[in-house]
Design a protein around this motif. Structure first.
Motif, mmCIF file in Angstrom:
data_model
loop_
_atom_site.group_PDB
_atom_site.id
_atom_site.type_symbol
_atom_site.label_atom_id
_atom_site.label_comp_id
_atom_site.label_asym_id
_atom_site.label_seq_id
_atom_site.Cartn_x
_atom_site.Cartn_y
_atom_site.Cartn_z
ATOM 1 N N GLU A 184 0.846 -1.200 0.000
ATOM 2 C CA GLU A 184 0.000 0.000 0.000
ATOM 3 C C GLU A 184 0.883 1.252 0.000
ATOM 4 O O GLU A 184 0.565 2.240 -0.679
ATOM 5 C CB GLU A 184 -0.922 0.001 1.221
ATOM 6 C CG GLU A 184 -1.877 -1.186 1.291
ATOM 7 C CD GLU A 184 -2.756 -1.340 0.065
ATOM 8 O OE1 GLU A 184 -3.147 -0.311 -0.520
ATOM 9 O OE2 GLU A 184 -3.067 -2.484 -0.311
ATOM 10 N N TYR A 186 3.883 1.418 -1.245
ATOM 11 C CA TYR A 186 4.460 1.469 -2.593
ATOM 12 C C TYR A 186 3.501 2.143 -3.561
ATOM 13 O O TYR A 186 3.896 3.014 -4.350
ATOM 14 C CB TYR A 186 4.803 0.056 -3.051
ATOM 15 C CG TYR A 186 5.047 -0.088 -4.536
ATOM 16 C CD1 TYR A 186 6.258 0.317 -5.099
ATOM 17 C CD2 TYR A 186 4.056 -0.606 -5.369
ATOM 18 C CE1 TYR A 186 6.471 0.200 -6.469
ATOM 19 C CE2 TYR A 186 4.263 -0.725 -6.732
ATOM 20 C CZ TYR A 186 5.473 -0.325 -7.277
ATOM 21 O OH TYR A 186 5.696 -0.432 -8.624
ATOM 22 N N LEU A 187 2.227 1.762 -3.496
ATOM 23 C CA LEU A 187 1.225 2.376 -4.381
ATOM 24 C C LEU A 187 1.132 3.874 -4.143
ATOM 25 O O LEU A 187 1.052 4.672 -5.082
ATOM 26 C CB LEU A 187 -0.142 1.727 -4.159
ATOM 27 C CG LEU A 187 -0.370 0.336 -4.729
ATOM 28 C CD1 LEU A 187 -1.784 -0.144 -4.385
ATOM 29 C CD2 LEU A 187 -0.168 0.315 -6.240
ATOM 30 N N SER A 188 1.121 4.252 -2.878
ATOM 31 C CA SER A 188 1.022 5.675 -2.545
ATOM 32 C C SER A 188 2.206 6.455 -3.119
ATOM 33 O O SER A 188 2.034 7.539 -3.686
ATOM 34 C CB SER A 188 0.961 5.845 -1.023
ATOM 35 O OG SER A 188 0.846 7.197 -0.675
ATOM 36 N N ILE A 190 4.092 5.572 -5.670
ATOM 37 C CA ILE A 190 4.009 5.548 -7.133
ATOM 38 C C ILE A 190 3.118 6.672 -7.643
ATOM 39 O O ILE A 190 3.483 7.444 -8.532
ATOM 40 C CB ILE A 190 3.476 4.182 -7.628
ATOM 41 C CG1 ILE A 190 4.582 3.135 -7.578
ATOM 42 C CG2 ILE A 190 2.923 4.282 -9.054
ATOM 43 C CD1 ILE A 190 5.668 3.315 -8.618
ATOM 44 N N TYR A 287 -5.793 0.408 -8.812
ATOM 45 C CA TYR A 287 -4.633 0.636 -7.953
ATOM 46 C C TYR A 287 -4.575 2.086 -7.466
ATOM 47 O O TYR A 287 -4.106 2.351 -6.352
ATOM 48 C CB TYR A 287 -3.343 0.262 -8.678
ATOM 49 C CG TYR A 287 -3.135 -1.239 -8.786
ATOM 50 C CD1 TYR A 287 -3.076 -2.020 -7.642
ATOM 51 C CD2 TYR A 287 -3.002 -1.865 -10.023
ATOM 52 C CE1 TYR A 287 -2.882 -3.393 -7.724
ATOM 53 C CE2 TYR A 287 -2.810 -3.238 -10.114
ATOM 54 C CZ TYR A 287 -2.757 -3.998 -8.961
ATOM 55 O OH TYR A 287 -2.579 -5.371 -9.038
ATOM 56 N N ARG A 290 -6.746 2.221 -4.513
ATOM 57 C CA ARG A 290 -6.103 1.543 -3.379
ATOM 58 C C ARG A 290 -5.054 2.437 -2.727
ATOM 59 O O ARG A 290 -4.777 2.306 -1.533
ATOM 60 C CB ARG A 290 -5.463 0.230 -3.836
ATOM 61 C CG ARG A 290 -6.463 -0.900 -4.004
ATOM 62 C CD ARG A 290 -5.785 -2.227 -4.242
ATOM 63 N NE ARG A 290 -4.887 -2.624 -3.164
ATOM 64 C CZ ARG A 290 -4.264 -3.810 -3.119
ATOM 65 N NH1 ARG A 290 -4.450 -4.689 -4.109
ATOM 66 N NH2 ARG A 290 -3.470 -4.109 -2.124
ATOM 67 N N SER A 291 -4.481 3.357 -3.485
ATOM 68 C CA SER A 291 -3.467 4.264 -2.943
ATOM 69 C C SER A 291 -4.081 5.491 -2.279
ATOM 70 O O SER A 291 -3.386 6.246 -1.612
ATOM 71 C CB SER A 291 -2.536 4.740 -4.066
ATOM 72 O OG SER A 291 -3.166 5.722 -4.885
ATOM 73 N N ILE A 331 3.585 -2.440 -11.299
ATOM 74 C CA ILE A 331 2.731 -2.595 -10.115
ATOM 75 C C ILE A 331 2.333 -4.056 -9.926
ATOM 76 O O ILE A 331 2.378 -4.592 -8.818
ATOM 77 C CB ILE A 331 1.472 -1.699 -10.229
ATOM 78 C CG1 ILE A 331 1.857 -0.225 -10.150
ATOM 79 C CG2 ILE A 331 0.471 -2.033 -9.117
ATOM 80 C CD1 ILE A 331 0.699 0.721 -10.409
ATOM 81 N N ASN A 335 3.012 -6.502 -6.842
ATOM 82 C CA ASN A 335 1.835 -7.097 -6.198
ATOM 83 C C ASN A 335 1.947 -8.617 -6.147
ATOM 84 O O ASN A 335 1.618 -9.247 -5.129
ATOM 85 C CB ASN A 335 0.565 -6.688 -6.941
ATOM 86 C CG ASN A 335 -0.699 -7.103 -6.204
ATOM 87 O OD1 ASN A 335 -0.758 -7.069 -4.979
ATOM 88 N ND2 ASN A 335 -1.714 -7.510 -6.945
#
Length: 375
Positions: A184, A186-188, A190, A287, A290-291, A331, A335
């Protein structure tokens, strides 16, 4: 071989009760009072404090009873099988029963016996709305009864073994949570650091959200179309309202949870769904959400809800269409690795819990030795 006696022969079983909720004088007193829900949140064998208390007056004016310290409290409905040893005199609601061991039965030995037989306890429950383990069914269960010194020896071995196993479980659970948080995070990062492959925009320029469609369980007919609620896919229907792929966000209940659906589906009224992807890759939008932390965007009403009008104006950087396939591949790679780690941690947790049950089973078959547990 040890003799087996009914629990009614070696314990006193006490039913629970609840004072009238509308009488303030019955509540917030000095008597600890526990429920199955409270017991499910306990992370230790012993309990001495409870989130709610009742008064002596409430105790006298209800069917609740006070069990002496060092009894075993068992949840006998919703669900059956939560266990705790009370370290102070305690009362409980009608979803629990207290077992006060007689002098020839060690409290911790009784606790471990019940822990080893949760599946049996659950299988003896009856009822249509919810299963309940009756006092008579509980009383008839037979417990092997070695001499008291042997009980204490077994308890000491179990305590030592479980201390190590529980530490391993806690460590594995922490690793599992860390793996999820890592992805999570990592997504933020990105979506907050796209820079030259992105452009400044607002959410409504990239997608349109729509409120889901109401449908009750009674209205659902047998079928293969997933009904996606805020908590995910909980049921199926024979009719779709939207063709997939789809991105669904929790609007009520599990606020902000995000679900991806490959095929046709029915987005429930408790959700928002992406009505128009505006040319973007659906998985990129999945995604992105999710971020996104939407916890501060609830409506402020008594029952918080996520309004699409609060999401649409959000300013963000958005990956350009030409860069989305490469970004998505990266991503998905991260994941996949995260999911591999989660699977390993889940398998380890399962193995550790099975080891505990195996040791408990040996203990009550009279096969437990210090060397076997150490091995």
């Amino acid at each position: 071989m040890w003799p087996k006696l009914a629990l009614s022969d070696v314990t006193t079983i006490i039913n629970g009760g609840t004072p009238k909720s509308g009488v303030s004088d019955y509540w917030n007193g000095s008597v600890p009072w526990i429920t199955p829900k409270d017991m499910g949140a306990i992370n230790s064998v012993e309990v001495s404090e409870t989130s709610r208390t009742i008064s002596e007056h409430g105790l006298q004016k209800s069917s609740a009873k006070l069990v002496p310290e060092n009894s075993v409290i068992l949840s006998t409905r919703a669900p059956i099988g939560h266990l705790a040893i009370n370290k102070v005199p305690m009362a409980f609601n009608q979803g629990c029963r207290g077992l006060c061991p007689h002098p020839k039965l060690d409290t911790k030995f009784l606790f471990y016996f019940l822990k080893a037989n949760v599946k049996l306890l659950d299988s003896l429950g009856t009822g249509t709305t919810f299963k309940e383990l009756s006092k008579s069914a509980l009383a008839a269960i037979k417990i092997p009864l070695p001499p008291l010194p042997e009980q204490k020896r077994i308890v000491a071995i179990l305590d030592e073994a479980f201390e190590g196993i529980d530490a391993a479980i806690a460590n594995t659970q922490a690793n599992l949570a860390a793996a999820r948080e890592l992805f999570e995070g990592y997504l933020s990062r990105i979506f907050n650091n796209l820079n030259e492959i992105s452009e400044e925009t607002i959410v409504s320029d990239q997608l349109i959200l729509q409120r889901g469609f109401d449908i009750t369980k009674k209205e659902q007919r047998s079928g293969t179309i997933p009904v996606v609620s805020s908590g995910g896919i909980k049921s199926y229907h024979d009719t779709a309202m939207v063709n997939g792929p789809g991105v669904v966000i929790g609007r009520k209940g599990s606020l902000g949870t995000v679900h991806f659906v490959e095929g046709p589906y029915w987005p429930h009224d408790t959700t928002l769904w992406v009505k128009d992807f505006k040319g973007n890759i659906p998985k990129i939008i999945y995604y992105f959400f999710r971020s996104l932390d939407v916890s501060g965007l609830d409506s402020g009403a008594a029952n918080p809800a996520l309004n699409r009008n609060a999401v649409h104006p959000i300013k963000t950087r958005w990956p350009k269409l030409t860069h989305q396939p490469t970004l998505l591949n990266e991503i998905e790679r991260i994941n996949k690795e995260t999911q591999r780690l989660e699977t390993l941690y889940q398998q380890k947790l399962t193995a550790l819990h099975e080891l505990k049950q195996s040791i408990l089973a040996k203990a009550f078959r009279g096969e437990l030795t210090q060397n076997e547990v150490a091995a």
